[in-house]
Design an enzyme around this catalytic site. Structure first.
Site, short mmCIF file in Angstrom:
data_model
loop_
_atom_site.label_atom_id
_atom_site.label_comp_id
_atom_site.label_asym_id
_atom_site.label_seq_id
_atom_site.Cartn_x
_atom_site.Cartn_y
_atom_site.Cartn_z
CB CYS A 8 -0.98 -0.21 1.13
SG CYS A 8 -0.19 0.09 2.75
N GLY A 9 0.52 2.40 0.62
CA GLY A 9 1.50 3.55 0.74
C GLY A 9 2.51 3.36 1.53
#
Length: 296
Positions: free
Chosen positions: A248-249
């Site tokens: 993800c981030g």
């Protein structure tokens, strides 16, 4: 109760009926993006489930981590010793059943769920719908601080649940692991700027995209049932019989996908800890832009 018989997700009624049992430990694992202007610890102090302690994802991390992600990587995994000391200070021992929640419904609590499992603790579950569901059910919150007695927690590291950047780079050639990205389609495609400073736009070559919130029922914010979760993963191009690594981030919502995969029956699942906060800042690592391409 044996760990295998414990649920991975519980609802507000289940928790309310057992909240005062000595072996139940409730942790608020709320986390906010640095640019949100919100303070998760302050919100916990203003109102939390009675008896809950605050699990600080930014502090229960490698000491080299940087909350903003500007000079280092945010909330990277701590050492087993650091994790054991931190959760022991929260009053959690190896025999306790840990219930995790956050103020979003489900966003950051899964990160703490995954961390407990990485360090050998399977007696852990998520409160479905988090604090919003607890409040909707009519149960109380309090601003009264929780006083706890320290406990002894022994951590046992499970390396198979974590992927490093070196392993992710090697996977570009081996394709052993399917890589599933929890970010929004715009960030995945590279159409939207990254919120983490200094990161390129795009995704790890060959990865698939499934925004984490698609695992939640939009009507109530609760986790979808197992059959719907399996359908979500299949639609994204994931083969549940093969190894999956989620990203993800910054390694937060990747854990929501890991939880969903666990509930759908996948058994070979890991999280790329550095995620795009790491991959996106490295000019020596390749990126792709555009739509996901299904693996053959």
């Amino acid at each position: 109760m044996d760990s295998a018989a414990l649920p991975s997700v519980i609802n507000a009624d289940w928790l309310a009926a057992r909240l005062e049992e000595p072996g139940i430990k409730v942790l608020d694992a709320s986390w906010m993006m640095p640019q949100s202007g919100r303070d998760a610890r302050a919100e916990h102090a203003a109102g939390h489930i009675p008896g809950a302690r605050f699990f600080d994802i930014d502090l229960i991390a490698d000491e080299r981590s940087d909350r903003t992600g500007e000079t280092g990587l945010p909330h990277m995994m701590p050492s087993p010793e650091r994790f054991a000391e931190a959760v022991g200070a929260l009053g959690v021992g190896n025999e306790d059943f840990v219930i995790l929640y956050d103020v979003h419904g489900l966003m950051s609590a899964a990160r703490a769920w995954w961390m407990f499992r990485v360090f050998g603790h399977d007696r852990v579950a998520i409160l479905d719908g988090g604090l919003p569901a607890w409040k909707r059910a009519g149960y109380p919150v309090t601003a009264e601080p929780t006083t706890v007695a320290p406990a002894r927690f022994q951590a046992r590291f499970r390396p198979e649940l974590v992927r490093s950047v070196e392993e992710m780079r090697d996977n570009l050639d081996s394709r052993r692991d399917q890589v599933l990205d929890a970010r929004s389609p715009g960030r995945f495609k590279g159409d939207e700027a990254e919120p983490w400073p200094g990161r390129r736009a795009g995704h790890i070559p060959g990865s698939l995209n499934l925004p984490y919130n698609e695992l939640l029922d939009p009507a109530n914010g609760l986790m979808r049932p197992a059959d719907q979760l399996s359908e979500c993963f299949s639609t994204a191009g994931v083969d549940l019989s093969r190894p999956v690594v989620t990203s993800c981030g910054s390694g937060i919502t990747a854990a929501v996908l890991a939880l969903g995969l666990h509930l759908a029956g996948a058994r070979d699942v890991a999280v790329y800890d550095g995620s795009w906060a790491e991959w996106g800042r490295r000019d020596d690592l390749p990126i792709e832009r555009g739509d996901a391409r299904r693996r053959q």
